[in-house]
Write an enzyme that holds these catalytic residues in place. Structure first.
Site, PDB file in Angstrom:
ATOM      1  N   GLU A 150       0.833  -1.200   0.000  1.00 30.47           N
ATOM      2  CA  GLU A 150       0.000   0.000   0.000  1.00 30.47           C
ATOM      3  C   GLU A 150       0.867   1.248   0.000  1.00 30.47           C
ATOM      4  O   GLU A 150       1.910   1.276   0.643  1.00 30.47           O
ATOM      5  CB  GLU A 150      -0.800   0.064   1.302  1.00 30.47           C
ATOM      6  CG  GLU A 150      -1.843  -0.980   1.416  1.00 30.47           C
ATOM      7  CD  GLU A 150      -2.585  -0.875   2.733  1.00 30.47           C
ATOM      8  OE1 GLU A 150      -2.520   0.169   3.412  1.00 30.47           O
ATOM      9  OE2 GLU A 150      -3.235  -1.868   3.077  1.00 30.47           O
TER      10      GLU A 150
ATOM     11  N   CYS B  51       3.296   8.416   1.176  1.00 28.79           N
ATOM     12  CA  CYS B  51       3.658   7.496   2.256  1.00 28.79           C
ATOM     13  C   CYS B  51       3.901   6.132   1.628  1.00 28.79           C
ATOM     14  O   CYS B  51       3.037   5.601   0.933  1.00 28.79           O
ATOM     15  CB  CYS B  51       2.506   7.439   3.261  1.00 28.79           C
ATOM     16  SG  CYS B  51       2.728   6.167   4.510  1.00 28.79           S
TER      17      CYS B  51
ATOM     18  N   CYS C 124       4.877  -7.356   8.137  1.00 31.72           N
ATOM     19  CA  CYS C 124       5.765  -6.809   9.164  1.00 31.72           C
ATOM     20  C   CYS C 124       5.891  -7.850  10.261  1.00 31.72           C
ATOM     21  O   CYS C 124       4.968  -8.622  10.506  1.00 31.72           O
ATOM     22  CB  CYS C 124       5.142  -5.527   9.740  1.00 31.72           C
ATOM     23  SG  CYS C 124       6.173  -4.690  10.969  1.00 31.72           S
TER      24      CYS C 124
ATOM     25  N   CYS D 133       2.873  -5.093  16.527  1.00 36.18           N
ATOM     26  CA  CYS D 133       2.158  -4.083  17.323  1.00 36.18           C
ATOM     27  C   CYS D 133       0.659  -4.432  17.384  1.00 36.18           C
ATOM     28  O   CYS D 133       0.055  -4.807  16.381  1.00 36.18           O
ATOM     29  CB  CYS D 133       2.358  -2.688  16.748  1.00 36.18           C
ATOM     30  SG  CYS D 133       4.077  -2.167  16.800  1.00 36.18           S
TER      31      CYS D 133
ATOM     32  N   CYS E  17      -2.050  -2.673  14.966  1.00 38.30           N
ATOM     33  CA  CYS E  17      -1.677  -2.446  13.571  1.00 38.30           C
ATOM     34  C   CYS E  17      -2.110  -3.593  12.669  1.00 38.30           C
ATOM     35  O   CYS E  17      -1.924  -4.769  13.006  1.00 38.30           O
ATOM     36  CB  CYS E  17      -0.161  -2.245  13.484  1.00 38.30           C
ATOM     37  SG  CYS E  17       0.410  -1.920  11.813  1.00 38.30           S
TER      38      CYS E  17
ATOM     39  N   LEU F 107       6.220   5.790  19.822  1.00 41.36           N
ATOM     40  CA  LEU F 107       6.389   5.571  21.260  1.00 41.36           C
ATOM     41  C   LEU F 107       5.146   4.865  21.825  1.00 41.36           C
ATOM     42  O   LEU F 107       5.243   3.785  22.385  1.00 41.36           O
ATOM     43  CB  LEU F 107       6.641   6.926  21.936  1.00 41.36           C
ATOM     44  CG  LEU F 107       7.194   6.887  23.350  1.00 41.36           C
ATOM     45  CD1 LEU F 107       8.495   6.118  23.443  1.00 41.36           C
ATOM     46  CD2 LEU F 107       7.388   8.315  23.878  1.00 41.36           C
ATOM     47  N   HIS F 108       4.003   5.500  21.717  1.00 39.19           N
ATOM     48  CA  HIS F 108       2.699   4.924  22.082  1.00 39.19           C
ATOM     49  C   HIS F 108       2.518   4.576  23.554  1.00 39.19           C
ATOM     50  O   HIS F 108       1.460   4.093  23.948  1.00 39.19           O
ATOM     51  CB  HIS F 108       2.355   3.699  21.220  1.00 39.19           C
ATOM     52  CG  HIS F 108       2.460   3.917  19.748  1.00 39.19           C
ATOM     53  ND1 HIS F 108       2.197   5.135  19.141  1.00 39.19           N
ATOM     54  CD2 HIS F 108       2.804   3.067  18.731  1.00 39.19           C
ATOM     55  CE1 HIS F 108       2.375   5.002  17.828  1.00 39.19           C
ATOM     56  NE2 HIS F 108       2.742   3.775  17.558  1.00 39.19           N
TER      57      HIS F 108
ATOM     58  N   CYS G 147      -2.405   1.765   8.363  1.00 34.78           N
ATOM     59  CA  CYS G 147      -1.444   0.869   7.714  1.00 34.78           C
ATOM     60  C   CYS G 147      -1.988  -0.540   7.542  1.00 34.78           C
ATOM     61  O   CYS G 147      -2.421  -1.162   8.492  1.00 34.78           O
ATOM     62  CB  CYS G 147      -0.192   0.731   8.577  1.00 34.78           C
ATOM     63  SG  CYS G 147       0.336   2.239   9.289  1.00 34.78           S
TER      64      CYS G 147
HETATM   65  N1  SAH Z   1       7.051   0.348  11.548  1.00 32.30           N
HETATM   66  C1  SAH Z   1       7.132   1.772  11.603  1.00 32.30           C
HETATM   67  C2  SAH Z   1       6.346   2.505  10.533  1.00 32.30           C
HETATM   68  C3  SAH Z   1       4.979   2.023  10.185  1.00 32.30           C
HETATM   69  S1  SAH Z   1       3.534   2.626  10.831  1.00 32.30           S
HETATM   70  C4  SAH Z   1       6.734   2.284  12.963  1.00 32.30           C
HETATM   71  O1  SAH Z   1       6.352   1.473  13.801  1.00 32.30           O
HETATM   72  O2  SAH Z   1       6.880   3.463  13.220  1.00 32.30           O
HETATM   73  C5  SAH Z   1       3.454   4.356  10.967  1.00 32.30           C
HETATM   74  C6  SAH Z   1       2.764   4.776  12.267  1.00 32.30           C
HETATM   75  O3  SAH Z   1       1.377   4.389  12.293  1.00 32.30           O
HETATM   76  C7  SAH Z   1       3.396   4.121  13.488  1.00 32.30           C
HETATM   77  O4  SAH Z   1       3.504   5.077  14.510  1.00 32.30           O
HETATM   78  C8  SAH Z   1       2.368   3.065  13.851  1.00 32.30           C
HETATM   79  O5  SAH Z   1       2.501   2.668  15.187  1.00 32.30           O
HETATM   80  C9  SAH Z   1       1.087   3.774  13.521  1.00 32.30           C
HETATM   81  N2  SAH Z   1      -0.088   2.914  13.384  1.00 32.30           N
HETATM   82  C10 SAH Z   1      -0.176   1.638  12.941  1.00 32.30           C
HETATM   83  N3  SAH Z   1      -1.440   1.195  12.985  1.00 32.30           N
HETATM   84  C11 SAH Z   1      -2.182   2.202  13.467  1.00 32.30           C
HETATM   85  C12 SAH Z   1      -3.557   2.368  13.767  1.00 32.30           C
HETATM   86  N4  SAH Z   1      -4.424   1.379  13.578  1.00 32.30           N
HETATM   87  N5  SAH Z   1      -3.947   3.562  14.258  1.00 32.30           N
HETATM   88  C13 SAH Z   1      -3.072   4.571  14.450  1.00 32.30           C
HETATM   89  N6  SAH Z   1      -1.767   4.478  14.203  1.00 32.30           N
HETATM   90  C14 SAH Z   1      -1.317   3.306  13.723  1.00 32.30           C
END
Ligand code: SAH
Length: 343
Positions: free
Chosen positions: A91, A104, A111, A115, A118, A214-215, A332
């Site tokens: 994508e 993007c 992956c 997470c 995600c 970070l989250h 994503c």
């Molecule tokens: N692997 C990398 C980049 C990919 S995702 C990373 O972890 O940074 C880009 C951003 O979108 C990351 O901060 C990821 O945690 C966030 N992300 C993924 N799924 C998401 C969702 N369902 N809602 C909000 N943010 C999300």
């Protein structure tokens, strides 16, 4: 066969010489690939036919096929699903901002970071993208939209620092004056926090922006959302961020997905403020995009605003990420996931 679009101009010169060609052919071909965005050797009309044929026999020439495109009715964001040469899907997203167009891109098919919120990681990692496949996403979107791309964010599917060598080569080719010549300052790479690679990247001294997902502001909270937090502690991450700033002078962006009832409370905002108070940084709050397979929801708007205020009161530079393409599976991996379910 060698992937010709992943070669630097220097490497391409060597290849031309090996084939008994004049070195200047390399620059012509490089510009066809990376400036005129040719989709095959056949398009390179000012190169001798014999050279084009020889190249077609000896090299791979990657090109993407558009499988789907969804355009947001809200903000014009376009989300593309592309098939790679082997049929695997990635994508990419095209977004229009006041300061220019942004793309993007994905860095991997799937992956392996796991997470919890995600969609990209649900089926695990299938493979890494080559430098050319990362470029192709930008090239294809440029051709399809007929618009110039000025910013690139590596925030699609995959963990870019888990594909480190290809990412670096991609950045070099993207920045090359014989290619799209997109400046490093217009590129952001987002990582879930692979500490050794963050340090390695810092040592390169590139001018790209590093965004850290970070989250969570404590190890305990972070571990609930991100398995990688079991491997690297926040303290180590912060040291790596400070090192990145020291080596590059580039301010780090922290991404913080706000998940209702998980990391959106007052105590979370306090912990985040304490963690970041001495750091030259920027915080991007992203209300979590609910994913069908996952059981997470966005906080109430009031909570989001309160969270932001708390950070601001503590002197932290913070924005709420504009949710682009909310109506088109913006998060994503959602579009790819849906397509795979149909197949
Ligand atoms: N692997 C990398 C980049 C990919 S995702 C990373 O972890 O940074 C880009 C951003 O979108 C990351 O901060 C990821 O945690 C966030 N992300 C993924 N799924 C998401 C969702 N369902 N809602 C909000 N943010 C999300």
């Amino acid at each position: 066969m060698r992937d010709i679009k992943s070669l630097t101009l220097e490497e391409l010169k060597n290849e031309m010489v090996k084939m008994g060609e004049k070195p200047f052919r390399a620059k012509q071909m490089y510009q066809w690939m990376h400036q005129k965005l040719a989709r095959s050797f056949a398009e390179m009309s000012n190169l001798p036919l014999s050279l084009r044929e020889k190249c077609a026999e000896n090299y791979d020439y990657t090109a993407l096929k558009q499988v789907r495109m969804q355009e947001s009715a809200i903000d014009g964001t376009k989300k593309y699903l592309f098939a790679l040469g082997d049929g695997k899907l990635v994508e990419s997203v095209f977004m229009r901002y006041k300061h220019g167009n942004s793309v993007c891109i994905s860095s991997q098919v799937g992956c392996r970071m796991g997470c919890a919120f995600c969609a990209s990681t649900i089926g695990g990692l299938e493979r890494c993208l080559t430098p050319s496949e990362m470029l192709d996403q930008i090239y294809a979107i440029t051709l399809l939209t007929k618009e110039r791309v000025s910013n690139v964010v590596v925030m699609g599917c995959g963990e870019p620092l888990d594909n480190y060598d290809n990412l670096l080569r991609f950045l070099e080719l993207l920045n090359d004056e014989n290619g799209l010549h997109i400046s490093q300052r217009s590129v952001t790479v987002s990582t879930c926090g692979l500490v050794p690679q963050m340090r390695q990247l810092a040592d390169k001294g590139l001018q790209i922006t590093l965004a850290l997902s970070l989250h969570g502001a404590t190890d305990e909270k972070r571990r609930r959302l991100m398995p990688i937090a079991n491997k690297y502690r926040i303290a180590e991450l912060m040291e790596a961020c400070a090192y990145y700033f020291e080596k590059t002078g580039r301010r780090i962006t922290f991404e913080y997905a706000l998940v209702g009832g998980v990391n959106d409370g007052d105590e979370d905002a306090m912990a985040l403020s304490t963690l970041l108070k001495d750091l030259n940084c920027h915080v991007n709050l992203i209300p979590v995009n609910p994913v069908k397979e996952r059981n997470f929801t966005q906080p109430q708007p009031l909570y989001i605003a309160a969270f932001k205020n708390k950070l601001e009161k503590n002197g932290i530079n913070v924005t709420i990420r504009r949710e682009m393409g909310r109506d088109i599976d913006g998060a994503c991996g959602q579009l790819r996931k849906r397509q795979l379910a149909l197949q």
